[in-house]
Design a protein around this motif. Structure first.
Motif, mmCIF file in Angstrom:
data_model
loop_
_atom_site.group_PDB
_atom_site.id
_atom_site.type_symbol
_atom_site.label_atom_id
_atom_site.label_comp_id
_atom_site.label_asym_id
_atom_site.label_seq_id
_atom_site.Cartn_x
_atom_site.Cartn_y
_atom_site.Cartn_z
ATOM 1 N N TYR A 219 -3.074 -11.181 -4.249
ATOM 2 C CA TYR A 219 -3.004 -9.767 -4.598
ATOM 3 C C TYR A 219 -4.389 -9.167 -4.871
ATOM 4 N N ALA A 220 -5.403 -10.016 -5.002
ATOM 5 C CA ALA A 220 -6.761 -9.535 -5.257
ATOM 6 C C ALA A 220 -7.542 -9.284 -3.968
ATOM 7 N N VAL A 221 -6.976 -9.640 -2.827
ATOM 8 C CA VAL A 221 -7.663 -9.449 -1.543
ATOM 9 C C VAL A 221 -7.778 -7.954 -1.247
ATOM 10 N N THR A 222 -8.963 -7.502 -0.873
ATOM 11 C CA THR A 222 -9.181 -6.080 -0.596
ATOM 12 C C THR A 222 -8.538 -5.677 0.722
ATOM 13 N N VAL A 223 -8.217 -4.398 0.831
ATOM 14 C CA VAL A 223 -7.587 -3.867 2.038
ATOM 15 C C VAL A 223 -8.521 -2.873 2.709
ATOM 16 N N GLN A 225 -10.055 0.247 3.429
ATOM 17 C CA GLN A 225 -10.116 1.383 2.520
ATOM 18 C C GLN A 225 -9.772 2.706 3.202
ATOM 19 N N TRP A 249 -6.488 2.675 -3.733
ATOM 20 C CA TRP A 249 -6.000 1.309 -3.505
ATOM 21 C C TRP A 249 -7.161 0.407 -3.081
ATOM 22 N N GLN A 250 -7.572 -0.460 -3.939
ATOM 23 C CA GLN A 250 -8.650 -1.390 -3.609
ATOM 24 C C GLN A 250 -8.119 -2.705 -3.018
ATOM 25 N N ALA A 251 -7.076 -3.238 -3.609
ATOM 26 C CA ALA A 251 -6.599 -4.572 -3.264
ATOM 27 C C ALA A 251 -5.117 -4.534 -2.899
ATOM 28 N N LYS A 252 -4.636 -5.658 -2.374
ATOM 29 C CA LYS A 252 -3.236 -5.734 -1.947
ATOM 30 C C LYS A 252 -2.277 -5.523 -3.115
ATOM 31 N N ASP A 254 -2.663 -3.465 -5.546
ATOM 32 C CA ASP A 254 -2.550 -2.018 -5.754
ATOM 33 C C ASP A 254 -1.526 -1.417 -4.794
#
Length: 300
Positions: A219-223, A225, A249-252, A254
């Motif tokens: 869940y901390a992996v960035t998406v 932007q 939304w920074q990360a999965k 979010d």
């Protein structure tokens, strides 16, 4: 109205999961702790492994199936896992190990298939084997099932409609003297594993559901932007509130949290394109994300 229905479902789910597992706000950690005690360490670890391997949008469904399995095991006993079926169908333990669904549940994941299996077996123990099944997408009540030879007016017959779902068909005499049956929709009921599966999924929501000891945290992996902000702004333009959508939304995690808060399933049909695009945002396929973003950008 749609948001009221969603909250109403969540309230009922919290009530049920409190009755079944003793908690209103279930988590992956508490579920797996209970599964360890009921299923045993090896089965719990396998369930956690399959949940971890699922897409983040599917993790809640896999954990909900685990809830159904632990409640069903509590009812039927651990022997259910090792019992074969007529020498042709493998035992549940074999299915879990092989990670291959079997008929008639091949459209489900293995955990969902096993949850359906234990829900049906529990229903059979509680109410007897059904004489047939019906599709409740049609609410026609008359003569939906065949009658046994010993049928007589007033006899109540058990009918299946979903995994773990049952209702009664009441035998009646028609004006011409023939015997028929009417479905008694007021008798509709679900077995305890089916209730647990539904209520855990609704009460816990889509997530995030980090698993104990999971490293790295998915869940901390960035998406992406740019895509994330386009989807966030689309949701705001189409009726979602700033509180539901949340900040940038920074990360999965979010994204998952925003999807859960938006209650997209209770909204208009155009939101399905948004769901597919946000799901692609959580994946690792840039081409699929680009295709889904084209769909959402061409939507009204």
């Amino acid at each position: 109205m749609r948001e009221f229905r969603a909250e109403d479902a969540r309230s009922e789910a919290r009530r049920l999961i409190h009755d079944l597992l003793g908690e209103e706000h279930p988590t992956a950690g508490s579920l797996l702790d209970e599964a360890r005690a009921v299923l045993g360490e090896d089965r719990m670890a396998r369930c956690a492994e399959l949940a971890q391997g699922a897409a983040l949008t599917r993790r809640s469904s896999e954990l909900a199936a685990t809830a159904g399995l632990l409640i069903g095991t509590g009812v039927l006993g651990k022997g259910w896992w090792s019992a074969g079926r007529d020498g042709k169908i493998p035992a549940p333990d074999e299915v879990l190990a092989a990670n291959t669904a079997i008929e008639p549940w091949t459209d489900l994941t293995v955990l969902e298939m096993l949850a359906a299996w234990v829900a049906d077996d529990t229903a059979d123990v509680a109410w007897g084997a059904p004489i047939g099944s019906v599709d409740l997408n049609s609410w026609q009540a008359e003569d939906r099932v065949g009658l046994p030879e010993d049928a007589a007016p007033g006899l109540r017959l058990v009918v299946a409609f979903d995994a773990g779902g049952r209702l009664d068909a009441v035998v009646v005499e028609r004006p011409d003297g023939r015997l028929g049956s009417n479905l008694d929709f007021a008798s509709l009921r679900y077995s305890r594993p089916a209730e647990a599966q539904w209520s855990w999924g609704v009460a816990a929501g889509l997530g995030p559901h980090p698993l104990p000891g999971e490293d790295p945290d998915p869940y901390a992996v960035t998406v992406d932007q740019r895509a994330a902000e386009l989807l966030r702004q689309w949701a705001l333009r189409h009726g979602a509130t700033a509180e539901q959508v949340g900040p940038w939304w920074q990360a999965k995690g979010d994204v998952i949290a925003a999807i859960e808060r938006v209650d997209w399933m209770w909204r208009s049909g155009e939101w399905f394109a948004w769901w597919r695009a946000t799901s692609a945002l959580l994946g690792d396929d840039p081409l699929q994300l680009a295709s889904r973003m084209d769909d959402i950008l061409s939507a009204p």
